[in-house]
Enzyme design. Structure first.
Site, PDB file in Angstrom:
ATOM      1  N   LYS A 191       0.832  -1.200   0.000  1.00 23.90           N
ATOM      2  CA  LYS A 191       0.000   0.000   0.000  1.00 23.90           C
ATOM      3  C   LYS A 191       0.867   1.251   0.000  1.00 23.90           C
ATOM      4  O   LYS A 191       1.849   1.324   0.718  1.00 23.90           O
ATOM      5  CB  LYS A 191      -0.905   0.009   1.237  1.00 23.90           C
ATOM      6  CG  LYS A 191      -1.819   1.207   1.343  1.00 23.90           C
ATOM      7  CD  LYS A 191      -2.664   1.135   2.584  1.00 23.90           C
ATOM      8  CE  LYS A 191      -3.589   2.332   2.692  1.00 23.90           C
ATOM      9  NZ  LYS A 191      -2.861   3.582   2.930  1.00 23.90           N
ATOM     10  N   SER A 213      -1.914   5.116  -3.749  1.00 23.19           N
ATOM     11  CA  SER A 213      -2.459   5.933  -2.668  1.00 23.19           C
ATOM     12  C   SER A 213      -1.489   7.013  -2.229  1.00 23.19           C
ATOM     13  O   SER A 213      -0.278   6.786  -2.207  1.00 23.19           O
ATOM     14  CB  SER A 213      -2.761   5.019  -1.461  1.00 23.19           C
ATOM     15  OG  SER A 213      -2.999   5.759  -0.286  1.00 23.19           O
ATOM     16  N   HIS A 215      -1.919   8.120   0.796  1.00 28.60           N
ATOM     17  CA  HIS A 215      -2.044   7.856   2.239  1.00 28.60           C
ATOM     18  C   HIS A 215      -2.947   8.862   2.953  1.00 28.60           C
ATOM     19  O   HIS A 215      -2.680   9.276   4.084  1.00 28.60           O
ATOM     20  CB  HIS A 215      -0.661   7.838   2.904  1.00 28.60           C
ATOM     21  CG  HIS A 215      -0.610   6.972   4.138  1.00 28.60           C
ATOM     22  ND1 HIS A 215       0.120   5.816   4.201  1.00 28.60           N
ATOM     23  CD2 HIS A 215      -1.213   7.083   5.344  1.00 28.60           C
ATOM     24  CE1 HIS A 215      -0.021   5.262   5.394  1.00 28.60           C
ATOM     25  NE2 HIS A 215      -0.833   6.012   6.113  1.00 28.60           N
ATOM     26  N   ILE A 249     -11.842  10.004  -2.392  1.00 23.43           N
ATOM     27  CA  ILE A 249     -13.061   9.425  -2.961  1.00 23.43           C
ATOM     28  C   ILE A 249     -14.245   9.711  -2.037  1.00 23.43           C
ATOM     29  O   ILE A 249     -14.222   9.369  -0.855  1.00 23.43           O
ATOM     30  CB  ILE A 249     -12.908   7.905  -3.157  1.00 23.43           C
ATOM     31  CG1 ILE A 249     -11.658   7.585  -3.979  1.00 23.43           C
ATOM     32  CG2 ILE A 249     -14.168   7.311  -3.782  1.00 23.43           C
ATOM     33  CD1 ILE A 249     -11.651   8.143  -5.378  1.00 23.43           C
ATOM     34  N   ARG A 250     -15.287  10.332  -2.600  1.00 22.96           N
ATOM     35  CA  ARG A 250     -16.457  10.689  -1.801  1.00 22.96           C
ATOM     36  C   ARG A 250     -17.777  10.213  -2.394  1.00 22.96           C
ATOM     37  O   ARG A 250     -18.736   9.984  -1.662  1.00 22.96           O
ATOM     38  CB  ARG A 250     -16.531  12.221  -1.633  1.00 22.96           C
ATOM     39  CG  ARG A 250     -15.348  12.836  -0.894  1.00 22.96           C
ATOM     40  CD  ARG A 250     -15.324  12.459   0.562  1.00 22.96           C
ATOM     41  NE  ARG A 250     -14.209  13.084   1.263  1.00 22.96           N
ATOM     42  CZ  ARG A 250     -12.996  12.539   1.376  1.00 22.96           C
ATOM     43  NH1 ARG A 250     -12.736  11.353   0.818  1.00 22.96           N
ATOM     44  NH2 ARG A 250     -12.034  13.165   2.029  1.00 22.96           N
ATOM     45  N   GLY A 269     -11.884   6.317   2.849  1.00 22.08           N
ATOM     46  CA  GLY A 269     -11.391   6.400   4.216  1.00 22.08           C
ATOM     47  C   GLY A 269     -12.214   7.330   5.081  1.00 22.08           C
ATOM     48  O   GLY A 269     -12.996   6.892   5.921  1.00 22.08           O
ATOM     49  N   ARG A 270     -12.080   8.628   4.871  1.00 22.50           N
ATOM     50  CA  ARG A 270     -12.823   9.585   5.678  1.00 22.50           C
ATOM     51  C   ARG A 270     -14.332   9.359   5.629  1.00 22.50           C
ATOM     52  O   ARG A 270     -15.015   9.543   6.650  1.00 22.50           O
ATOM     53  CB  ARG A 270     -12.465  11.017   5.259  1.00 22.50           C
ATOM     54  CG  ARG A 270     -11.060  11.435   5.727  1.00 22.50           C
ATOM     55  CD  ARG A 270     -10.665  12.798   5.136  1.00 22.50           C
ATOM     56  NE  ARG A 270      -9.350  13.236   5.607  1.00 22.50           N
ATOM     57  CZ  ARG A 270      -8.194  12.838   5.088  1.00 22.50           C
ATOM     58  NH1 ARG A 270      -8.180  11.949   4.083  1.00 22.50           N
ATOM     59  NH2 ARG A 270      -7.042  13.285   5.562  1.00 22.50           N
TER      60      ARG A 270
END
Length: 318
Positions: A191, A213, A215, A249-250, A269-270
């Site tokens: 990763k 990524s 990160h 990404i949302r 993630g978020r």
């Protein structure tokens, strides 16, 4: 709640607490706004006549999923957001047909998450204490995870704003990556690949997959968005490893752009943190299902029958 409400409510609640810092980026915060600018460069080539309803199911490295939308590697803030938060997230992802990816700190109840039935990937940082690193690899496999991940990009730990977070890390050599490969019997993912050079070395070291990524903006400032390096990485690996992507990404519209550039899976993630903060388990499930529903809608009207059938042709660059 819809995605917009989940995101707004989740961020409002997290910003009221110290853990809201995890939503920020390293140093200047450039990456967070830059990710959005790159994703927004692309619009869609719509093809409605004879459109056929698309499907989102996929199979990657032996795992069947209902969606190519998976959880990016996170652990640290989740237990502070909700009681038994990691298991709540695992159950939500299972119900949404997705995959869980744990990060550092390594969760002590990893086996409990695996036992929910959700496919689990577990990450370890390049710990300076190599014995501890190898012990973590063994622990992952004993818990029954589906994939083992190594964060090659956290060679000097992580940082949020001006504050170092994960420390006690050191760069991994090709020799050490080879030793890790021998230690891991199942799929191994590197990763944090963000260049042709690291992609080629990942193949040579025996990786089964790579996560392209930056990160989550928590390592180096001024890194590119993964879409900017996907072409050089694809040409370097020549189909020898599975490629995944994450970074800002949302929405479903972001996911399909990642697929169009050659990713098999796209991580969020978020959004997982925001969904959990807004509505617990149901919030996480709502985030993944909401993004997947948007993805399916777009796929149908651009002529992509399934995730593997999403091509670059659907994108128009501004």
């Amino acid at each position: 709640m819809g995605l917009t409400e989940l995101y707004q409510k989740g961020e409002e609640l997290l910003r009221q607490r110290d853990i809201g810092m995890f939503l920020d980026g390293v140093e200047t915060g450039f990456i967070l706004s830059h990710d959005r600018r790159i994703l927004d460069r692309y619009t869609f080539r719509q093809r409605c006549i004879d459109a056929v309803e698309a499907g989102t199911a996929c199979r990657v490295l032996g795992i069947d999923l209902g969606t190519p939308v998976i959880m990016s590697a996170i652990t640290s803030p989740i237990p502070a957001i909700a009681e038994n938060g990691m298991v709540q997230v695992a159950m939500a992802l299972k119900e949404a047909g997705s995959m869980m990816w744990t990060g550092s700190v390594i969760p002590r109840n990893l086996k409990e998450m695996v036992e929910t039935g959700v496919p689990v990937a577990a990450n370890v940082k390049p710990l300076e204490d190599r014995k501890e690193l190898f012990n973590a690899l063994d622990e992952f496999q004993e818990a029954g995870v589906s994939w083992v991940g190594v964060e090659i990009d956290a060679a000097l730990g992580t940082k949020i704003g001006d504050k170092p977070r994960a420390t006690g890390c050191a760069p991994l050599s090709m020799k050490e990556l080879g030793e890790i490969r021998k230690r891991v019997s199942g799929p191994l993912i590197f990763k944090g690949v963000l260049s042709k050079s690291d992609a080629m070395k990942s193949v040579d070291a025996g990786a089964d997959g790579i996560m392209v990524s930056n990160h989550g903006a928590h390592t180096l400032d001024y890194l590119p968005h993964p879409l900017q390096v996907m072409d050089e990485i694809l040409s370097a690996v020549k189909g020898k490893v599975v490629i995944m992507l994450e970074g800002g990404i949302r929405r479903g519209s972001d996911v399909i752009k990642g697929l169009a550039f050659g990713a098999s899976l796209v991580g969020v993630g978020r959004p997982i943190l925001l969904g959990l903060a807004a509505a617990g388990k149901e919030g996480v499930k709502g985030v993944v299902e909401g993004i997947t529903q948007e993805l399916k809608r777009i796929m149908t009207l651009v002529g992509a029958p399934d995730p593997a059938g999403v091509s670059r042709e659907i994108l128009i660059e501004d």
